[in-house]
Design a protein around this motif. Structure first.
Motif, short mmCIF file in Angstrom:
data_model
loop_
_atom_site.label_atom_id
_atom_site.label_comp_id
_atom_site.label_asym_id
_atom_site.label_seq_id
_atom_site.Cartn_x
_atom_site.Cartn_y
_atom_site.Cartn_z
N THR A 19 0.84 -1.20 0.00
CA THR A 19 0.00 0.00 0.00
C THR A 19 0.88 1.25 0.00
O THR A 19 2.05 1.20 0.36
N SER A 20 0.28 2.36 -0.41
CA SER A 20 0.98 3.64 -0.40
C SER A 20 0.96 4.22 1.01
O SER A 20 -0.11 4.37 1.61
N ALA A 21 2.14 4.56 1.53
CA ALA A 21 2.20 5.18 2.86
C ALA A 21 1.55 6.55 2.83
O ALA A 21 1.08 7.04 3.86
N LYS A 22 1.48 7.17 1.65
CA LYS A 22 0.94 8.52 1.52
C LYS A 22 -0.59 8.51 1.45
O LYS A 22 -1.25 9.24 2.16
N THR A 23 -1.14 7.65 0.61
CA THR A 23 -2.59 7.69 0.36
C THR A 23 -3.34 6.51 0.97
O THR A 23 -4.56 6.54 1.06
N GLY A 24 -2.64 5.45 1.33
CA GLY A 24 -3.30 4.27 1.88
C GLY A 24 -3.84 3.32 0.83
O GLY A 24 -4.24 2.20 1.15
N GLU A 25 -3.84 3.72 -0.43
CA GLU A 25 -4.40 2.85 -1.47
C GLU A 25 -3.54 1.59 -1.67
O GLU A 25 -2.33 1.61 -1.42
N VAL A 26 -4.16 0.52 -2.12
CA VAL A 26 -3.41 -0.68 -2.46
C VAL A 26 -2.75 -0.46 -3.81
O VAL A 26 -3.41 -0.09 -4.79
N LEU A 27 -1.44 -0.65 -3.87
CA LEU A 27 -0.69 -0.41 -5.09
C LEU A 27 -0.50 -1.68 -5.90
O LEU A 27 -0.64 -1.68 -7.12
N MET A 28 -0.14 -2.77 -5.24
CA MET A 28 0.16 -4.01 -5.97
C MET A 28 0.12 -5.18 -5.02
O MET A 28 -0.01 -5.02 -3.79
N PHE A 29 0.23 -6.36 -5.59
CA PHE A 29 0.26 -7.61 -4.84
C PHE A 29 1.38 -8.44 -5.45
O PHE A 29 1.49 -8.54 -6.67
N ALA A 30 2.25 -9.01 -4.60
CA ALA A 30 3.39 -9.76 -5.13
C ALA A 30 3.76 -10.86 -4.13
O ALA A 30 3.02 -11.12 -3.18
N PHE A 31 4.90 -11.49 -4.37
CA PHE A 31 5.37 -12.55 -3.48
C PHE A 31 6.82 -12.30 -3.08
O PHE A 31 7.58 -11.70 -3.82
N MET A 32 7.17 -12.77 -1.90
CA MET A 32 8.57 -12.79 -1.46
C MET A 32 8.97 -14.21 -1.11
O MET A 32 8.18 -14.93 -0.49
N ASN A 33 10.19 -14.59 -1.47
CA ASN A 33 10.79 -15.78 -0.88
C ASN A 33 11.65 -15.33 0.30
O ASN A 33 11.68 -14.14 0.63
N ALA A 34 12.34 -16.26 0.94
CA ALA A 34 13.10 -15.91 2.14
C ALA A 34 14.18 -14.87 1.83
O ALA A 34 14.41 -13.95 2.62
N GLN A 35 14.80 -15.00 0.66
CA GLN A 35 15.86 -14.06 0.31
C GLN A 35 15.31 -12.66 0.07
O GLN A 35 15.88 -11.66 0.55
N ALA A 36 14.21 -12.57 -0.66
CA ALA A 36 13.59 -11.26 -0.90
C ALA A 36 13.14 -10.63 0.41
O ALA A 36 13.27 -9.41 0.61
N LEU A 37 12.62 -11.44 1.29
CA LEU A 37 12.17 -10.95 2.60
C LEU A 37 13.36 -10.42 3.40
O LEU A 37 13.31 -9.31 3.96
N ALA A 38 14.43 -11.20 3.45
CA ALA A 38 15.61 -10.80 4.22
C ALA A 38 16.21 -9.51 3.65
O ALA A 38 16.58 -8.59 4.40
N LEU A 39 16.28 -9.41 2.33
CA LEU A 39 16.83 -8.21 1.70
C LEU A 39 15.94 -6.99 1.93
O LEU A 39 16.43 -5.88 2.13
N SER A 40 14.65 -7.20 1.91
CA SER A 40 13.72 -6.09 2.16
C SER A 40 13.91 -5.58 3.58
O SER A 40 13.94 -4.36 3.82
#
Lengths: 164, 164
Positions: B37-58
């Motif tokens: 979601t957008s921290a500014k407007t609250g709207e939902v921007l997108m939907f995606a997936f993370m694996n463990a590596q993407a999560l750790a890097l985020s």
């Protein structure tokens, strides 16, 4: 009452992304992920799935219906807890494989089976590489109803219901 | 740089729902759904997936990383388009199998590979039983960048990239 999949299929990507025909692209299990936000505050309340029947009933009635993967059954949100969800707006995404619902909650205005307003009541700290000791931070974690009283003793703790 | 799954597992449901140990519950494919979601407007921007590596890097970098199921690769949001996402807040849900990111967008402040701000640029009308003729309604569908210019000719139309 729609029981089967009445929705058309669109194979062409441009048509699916740039057209106005609603052709939901269900996954291999016949489900669509659903993001549910509060029409009042904008916060994310929960995440669930719809099959074609739940989707058709949600569209027809304006009340949120889902498919429970754990119970393998259609589920009208609030049928046990009284915390129903009136759909204020319903959207789909670019490739029509996700649904976003903006809802108004009734009852205790709580969505999570643990009694909280939102299922997302803990924050993950960022800025350091995660290790085994990463601690979640409580956010808006107040209970708005007693899950034991609503679902029966131990329902929340034992996880017999994913959501209310 | 974390390449393997550094996250602990919690089997006990009460501990997972009521504790502060972050123990993400990846699905059978090693993925978590992510609501953005957008921290500014609250709207939902997108939907995606993370694996463990993407999560750790985020978590480590504070920049949104995902796993692309179609390309089967780690994906730093904005690596092609310049439309990166700075994580303002990251949350998990009751049973720790979904992530919610509140982000600030850079660049064109557009998130969808079609050039729109949000992937959710069409609404589904409610109130009548759906039939084959259910028409979507355009909402906030203005393009903020030209997908052909950013991704190369025909990228959006031909769907070579799911998101920017």
């Amino acid at each position: 009452m729609t029981k089967t999949n009445v929705f058309p299929k669109i194979e062409d990507k441009t048509e699916r992304e740039e057209g106005t025909v609603f052709a939901p692209n269900f996954d291999a299990h016949g489900l669509l992920p659903v993001i549910v936000t509060s029409a009042k505050t904008g916060e994310v309340l929960m995440f669930a799935f719809m099959n074609a029947q739940a989707l058709a009933l949600s569209i027809e009635t304006g009340e949120a219906h889902y498919w429970s993967r754990s119970r393998k059954s259609l589920w009208r949100k609030g049928e046990t807890s009284g915390n129903t969800q009136r759909i204020v707006e319903m959207r789909t995404d670019c490739d029509q494989d996700v649904i976003w619902l903006k809802v108004e909650m009734t009852g205790a205005e709580a969505c999570c089976h643990t009694g909280r307003r939102s299922c997302f009541y803990r924050a993950i700290p960022t800025g350091d590489a995660p290790g085994a000791a990463l601690s979640l931070v409580w956010v808006d974690a107040e209970r708005h109803f007693d899950p034991d009283a609503v679902y029966g003793h131990g329902a929340a703790a034992k996880g017999t219901l994913k959501s209310s």
